[in-house]
Scaffold this motif. Structure first.
Motif, mmCIF file in Angstrom:
data_model
loop_
_atom_site.group_PDB
_atom_site.id
_atom_site.type_symbol
_atom_site.label_atom_id
_atom_site.label_comp_id
_atom_site.label_asym_id
_atom_site.label_seq_id
_atom_site.Cartn_x
_atom_site.Cartn_y
_atom_site.Cartn_z
ATOM 1 N N GLY A 167 0.811 -1.214 0.000
ATOM 2 C CA GLY A 167 0.000 0.000 0.000
ATOM 3 C C GLY A 167 0.838 1.253 0.000
ATOM 4 N N ILE A 168 1.957 1.230 0.794
ATOM 5 C CA ILE A 168 2.812 2.415 0.891
ATOM 6 C C ILE A 168 3.377 2.807 -0.475
ATOM 7 N N LEU A 169 3.780 1.796 -1.258
ATOM 8 C CA LEU A 169 4.394 2.094 -2.549
ATOM 9 C C LEU A 169 3.401 2.671 -3.561
ATOM 10 N N VAL A 170 2.125 2.357 -3.408
ATOM 11 C CA VAL A 170 1.120 2.849 -4.357
ATOM 12 C C VAL A 170 0.743 4.291 -4.062
ATOM 13 N N VAL A 171 0.694 4.665 -2.759
ATOM 14 C CA VAL A 171 0.124 5.954 -2.372
ATOM 15 C C VAL A 171 0.871 7.139 -2.982
ATOM 16 N N PRO A 172 2.208 7.262 -2.898
ATOM 17 C CA PRO A 172 2.869 8.470 -3.434
ATOM 18 C C PRO A 172 2.646 8.678 -4.935
ATOM 19 N N THR A 173 2.886 7.580 -5.694
ATOM 20 C CA THR A 173 2.704 7.708 -7.144
ATOM 21 C C THR A 173 1.239 7.948 -7.495
ATOM 22 N N GLY A 174 0.339 7.231 -6.818
ATOM 23 C CA GLY A 174 -1.092 7.451 -7.059
ATOM 24 C C GLY A 174 -1.525 8.851 -6.701
ATOM 25 N N TRP A 175 -0.959 9.390 -5.593
ATOM 26 C CA TRP A 175 -1.277 10.771 -5.198
ATOM 27 C C TRP A 175 -0.867 11.759 -6.280
ATOM 28 N N PHE A 176 0.335 11.574 -6.842
ATOM 29 C CA PHE A 176 0.834 12.481 -7.880
ATOM 30 C C PHE A 176 -0.071 12.414 -9.125
ATOM 31 N N ILE A 177 -0.433 11.209 -9.541
ATOM 32 C CA ILE A 177 -1.302 11.051 -10.724
ATOM 33 C C ILE A 177 -2.665 11.669 -10.463
ATOM 34 N N TYR A 178 -3.188 11.482 -9.256
ATOM 35 C CA TYR A 178 -4.504 12.017 -8.925
ATOM 36 C C TYR A 178 -4.509 13.545 -8.972
ATOM 37 N N ILE A 179 -3.443 14.176 -8.436
ATOM 38 C CA ILE A 179 -3.379 15.635 -8.439
ATOM 39 C C ILE A 179 -3.267 16.161 -9.875
ATOM 40 N N LEU A 180 -2.517 15.448 -10.730
ATOM 41 C CA LEU A 180 -2.447 15.856 -12.131
ATOM 42 C C LEU A 180 -3.831 15.850 -12.776
ATOM 43 N N GLN A 181 -4.599 14.810 -12.472
ATOM 44 C CA GLN A 181 -5.945 14.718 -13.044
ATOM 45 C C GLN A 181 -6.867 15.793 -12.476
#
Length: 847
Positions: free
Chosen positions: A75-89
């Protein structure tokens, strides 16, 4: 595997259930599909992180702790990258997220996860992992390796990048909505700040995973922030970006008409900076617009068009003033939106002009043009189409078409007909009319799914086509009939000549003389039928002369008035003028008598027979009644009756030979066929119009001539003239006719030689060395015909008189011989008196 339930674990489970539920809800939202999916993934990853950390703390064995620690890091590894992609969207930068870049962003998290799962082999993430037993729970201690710090650096880089984008959005957000973004920033900032303390070895909360615990505490705020930032009814960043980027001028006024806010389009319209306008009254900041802004007495929306001068030029704007209510329903402010519609108005004017040009074009088109919408409703039609729709469907503009004539609209619009492209529609009369309908579906534009129909009335063309087909059919039948008539003439010639010879025999009994007279009468009747067939096929040689149809018709009227029943009135309409044609009077009389007798049979209860004679001039630019009619002067003769009429199924066949609707013995079916042939032989045209119960009209067109050249027609006396023992050569291939002609000539005191064709005739002529006084030759013979024989005689300079016999007419080449001295003709079947008189005249002229 055993583990201990603690309040921390219970709280973690509750948060996991909450996050999972919100992830499902978020995923199903349809507002912004990409951001929703990424947000749901973030919530699930956070739930996995919290769940893994809780179960790792509650486990006792080292193996169990390592397993749940691996789950936590998934879960930890998904959150940072997912957060960045989400903010871009969320910030409108989805275009940056190409497929290759998303794959590149996923490479490091996957690589770190692989290193974590295989750490016991390479010790790159943690150099050592030990278990310390303590009460109330055991604790796992890890010494970080070099790759761990790379992992931490990557994670904080992703989070920081996303936070910077979110802060930028916070700065651009409208003041009213910034607290939503602030809440999300605080909720996401706290867990990562605590995590930073953990990484640096500063334990804020012992016996638990501080970061996971903080994430569990702030999870509701994160969920709410995610939902409000992108999934709310009107997001701060979106609203600010949209209003600022609008081409429409937006001005916000308070209740005192002070300018509270405005976008860049409004500043360009007013011509002043926003800092100079905000806080000022409209009268001061924008005097030109002060008189335009009205306050509705009931605080309702105001919409109207206004004219403003921008850059010294007048421009039209669509102005909308919308009231905004306060907390207690009172007027709080108003929003003025000004949309520049100058180009649209110009386009509307141009469109109106184009529409007018289109309508003028449509009105000038001879075909009907109809536009249908998807519901088959008539939305446009030119005047021709309006007339066609009225008679074909009883419909007009605004009506839904169900049919056209005898065809349903579904049949006409059926795509399977597109290969054919034209659908024929019939309107039963009277009169019967025919239409072509071409349907084309509209595949673009505002009327997509609609249809354009082109309707063309081709009744006249159909009638012309019918006439051409009829003429072709009649010509074919006539050619066949002519061939039969020629053979009949030979047969009848022999019968008539022998019968006339027998009737001159002395000592015949009365009974035998009556029998011969019956044979002669029937042969004459057969000859008449043959002549009618030749008239129909235009194979008879007409004795044409210049005649005036006006006086001729008056004589015919007097004749018919005496011969037709009293119940039939004969009328003639003819102006005092010259109606001169080149015609055979006997044949014209035959036409009129045949039509009159047919009219008599159609008016058994009486009626009116009308003859109408008029002049007609066809100009080169006019459409003639018949396609092949040449421009110039014509005479039009109409013969009408008020009889029972002719049925539509019979009308196309009335000119065919032997076609009759009369009973046996009442008619041969050759009367109208003869009329047709005679008219065509005079280079004329004939048409017929009929209606059941109303009557029938025959229309005859004959070429008129301007200057009459009068001639007279003399009758021949019916007497036999004997010969003076002159030598006559009879050239005839039909043996019976040859013998009959020889016998009658010998009876008339002539010497006779016979030959079967032109070649035998030349041999006989050569043997007698100029002793032959006259050559009586058939035209059509094997080996050498009559024309070839005559031409050979001229080549040999033999001046013997030649008389042609023929069951055919004289053709174009043969007719020229009639103009040459010494050449004349006889029409088969031959009669003894005609033959005797003509031969005597030719011989006397020679002497």
């Amino acid at each position: 595997m055993t583990w201990q339930v603690t309040p921390y674990v219970t709280l973690s489970f509750a948060v996991v259930v909450f996050l999972t539920t919100m992830a499902i809800y978020t995923y199903r939202r349809r507002a912004i599909q990409g951001a929703n999916k990424t947000g749901a993934m973030l919530l699930i990853a956070s739930a996995i992180w919290i769940l893994g950390a809780a179960l790792e703390r509650g486990s006792f064995s080292l193996e169990a702790k390592i397993f749940w620690d691996h789950v936590k890091y998934a879960g930890i590894l998904v959150v940072p990258t997912g957060w960045f992609i989400y903010i871009l969207q969320c910030t409108g930068k989805e275009s940056w997220l190409t497929r290759n870049r998303v794959i590149l962003l996923s490479v490091l998290p996957l690589a770190f996860l692989l290193l974590i799962l295989t750490n016991e082999y390479h010790k790159l993430i943690w150099t050592s992992i030990t278990l310390h037993q303590s009460l109330p729970a055991s604790e796992m201690t890890k010494i970080n390796g070099p790759c761990f710090w790379v992992l931490v650096l990557h994670s904080y880089l992703m989070v920081s990048w996303g936070v910077l984008l979110l802060v930028r959005m916070l700065v651009r957000s409208r003041r009213t909505y910034r607290w939503q973004t602030n809440a999300l920033l605080i909720a996401i900032f706290i867990p990562w700040l605590i995590n930073l303390f953990d990484v640096l070895g500063i334990k804020l909360i012992t016996q638990v995973d501080s970061t996971a615990f903080a994430l569990a505490i702030t999870a509701p705020a994160i969920v709410w922030g995610i939902g409000r930032v992108r999934l709310a009814d009107f997001v701060p960043v979106g609203r600010g970006a949209v209003i600022e980027g609008m081409s429409d001028a937006v001005i916000v006024l308070d209740v005192m008409n002070h300018i509270v806010e405005l976008n860049s389009a409004a500043t360009r319209l007013i011509g002043r900076l926003a800092s100079e306008l905000i806080g000022q009254c409209v009268d001061e900041g924008w005097p030109a617009g002060a008189n335009l802004i009205e306050v509705s007495p009931d605080d309702s929306e105001v919409i109207r068009e206004v004219v403003l001068h921008v850059g010294g030029k007048p421009r039209k704007y669509d102005m909308r003033i919308s009231p905004l209510g306060g907390w207690h329903g009172q007027l709080a402010s108003r929003v003025v939106v000004l949309r520049d519609i100058s180009e649209r108005k110009q386009a509307e004017v141009a469109l109106a002009a184009e529409r007018e040009r289109l309508m003028v074009t449509l009105r000038s088109i001879g075909d009907g043009v109809v536009a249908l919408d998807a519901e088959k409703r008539v939305v446009l039609a030119n005047p021709v189409a309006e007339d066609h729709l009225a008679i074909l469907a009883g419909a007009g503009i605004g009506d839904v078409l169900a049919y056209l004539g005898d065809s349903s609209i579904e049949t006409i619009l059926d795509p399977s007909y597109q290969g054919k492209s034209i659908c024929e529609v019939t309107l039963e009369g009277p009169p019967r009319r025919f239409f072509d309908v071409v349907a084309q579906q509209m595949e673009a534009g505002p009327q997509i799914g609609g249809w354009v129909l082109v309707i063309r009335d081709f009744t006249a063309e159909k009638e012309t086509q019918r006439r051409v087909q009829l003429q072709d059919r009649l010509a074919a039948v006539g050619q066949l009939a002519a061939g039969i008539a020629h053979d009949f003439n030979n047969i009848l010639g022999a019968i008539i000549l022998y019968t006339e010879m027998l009737l001159q025999t002395q000592g015949l009994s009365t009974k035998n003389r009556d029998r011969l007279a019956t044979i002669y009468q029937q042969a004459e009747r057969a000859a008449t039928l043959t002549r009618q067939i030749l008239d129909y096929s235009r194979r008879t040689v007409m004795d044409q002369t210049t005649m005036d149809l006006g006086p001729f018709l008056k004589d015919i009227k007097r004749l018919l008035s005496r011969t037709l029943p009293d119940r039939i009135q004969v009328k003639l309409e003819c102006e005092d003028d010259n109606y001169v044609v080149n015609a055979d009077p006997a044949r014209i009389q035959q036409i009129l008598m045949n039509l009159a007798f047919n009219a008599r049979d159609a008016m058994l209860d009486g009626g009116e027979l009308r003859f109408e004679l008029s002049q007609l001039r066809i100009e080169p630019s006019e459409l003639p009644p018949f396609r092949d009619m040449a421009p110039g002067a014509w005479l039009q003769l109409r013969v009408s009756d008020s009889g029972v009429g002719i049925a539509p199924d019979i009308l196309p066949h009335i000119f065919e030979p032997f076609y009759t609707t009369k009973g046996p013995g009442e008619g041969s079916g050759l009367g109208l066929a003869q009329v047709y042939g005679i008219v065509k032989h005079h280079d004329g045209y004939i048409d017929v119009k009929s209606q059941i119960g109303v009557g029938t009209t025959f229309i005859i067109y004959l070429p008129a001539i301007e200057v009459p050249e009068w001639s007279t027609v003399t009758a021949l006396a019916n007497v036999l003239v004997d010969g003076k023992e002159e030598l006559i050569l009879v050239v005839e291939d039909d043996k019976a006719t040859q013998i009959a002609v020889r016998d009658i000539l010998e009876t008339l005191n002539y010497q006779v030689l016979t030959a079967a064709n032109g070649r035998e005739a030349l041999e006989i002529i050569g043997q007698h060395n100029g002793a032959i006084n006259l050559i009586l030759s058939d035209l059509v013979m094997p080996e050498m015909g009559g024309v070839e024989l005559y031409q050979e005689l001229m080549v040999r300079e033999i001046g013997t008189e030649v008389v042609f016999m023929t069951g055919y007419p004289l053709g174009t080449g043969t007719r020229e011989l009639l103009d040459k001295k010494g050449v004349t003709w006889l029409q088969k079947p031959l009669r003894s008196d005609t033959l005797a008189r003509l031969i005597r005249e030719v011989l006397d002229r020679q002497s």
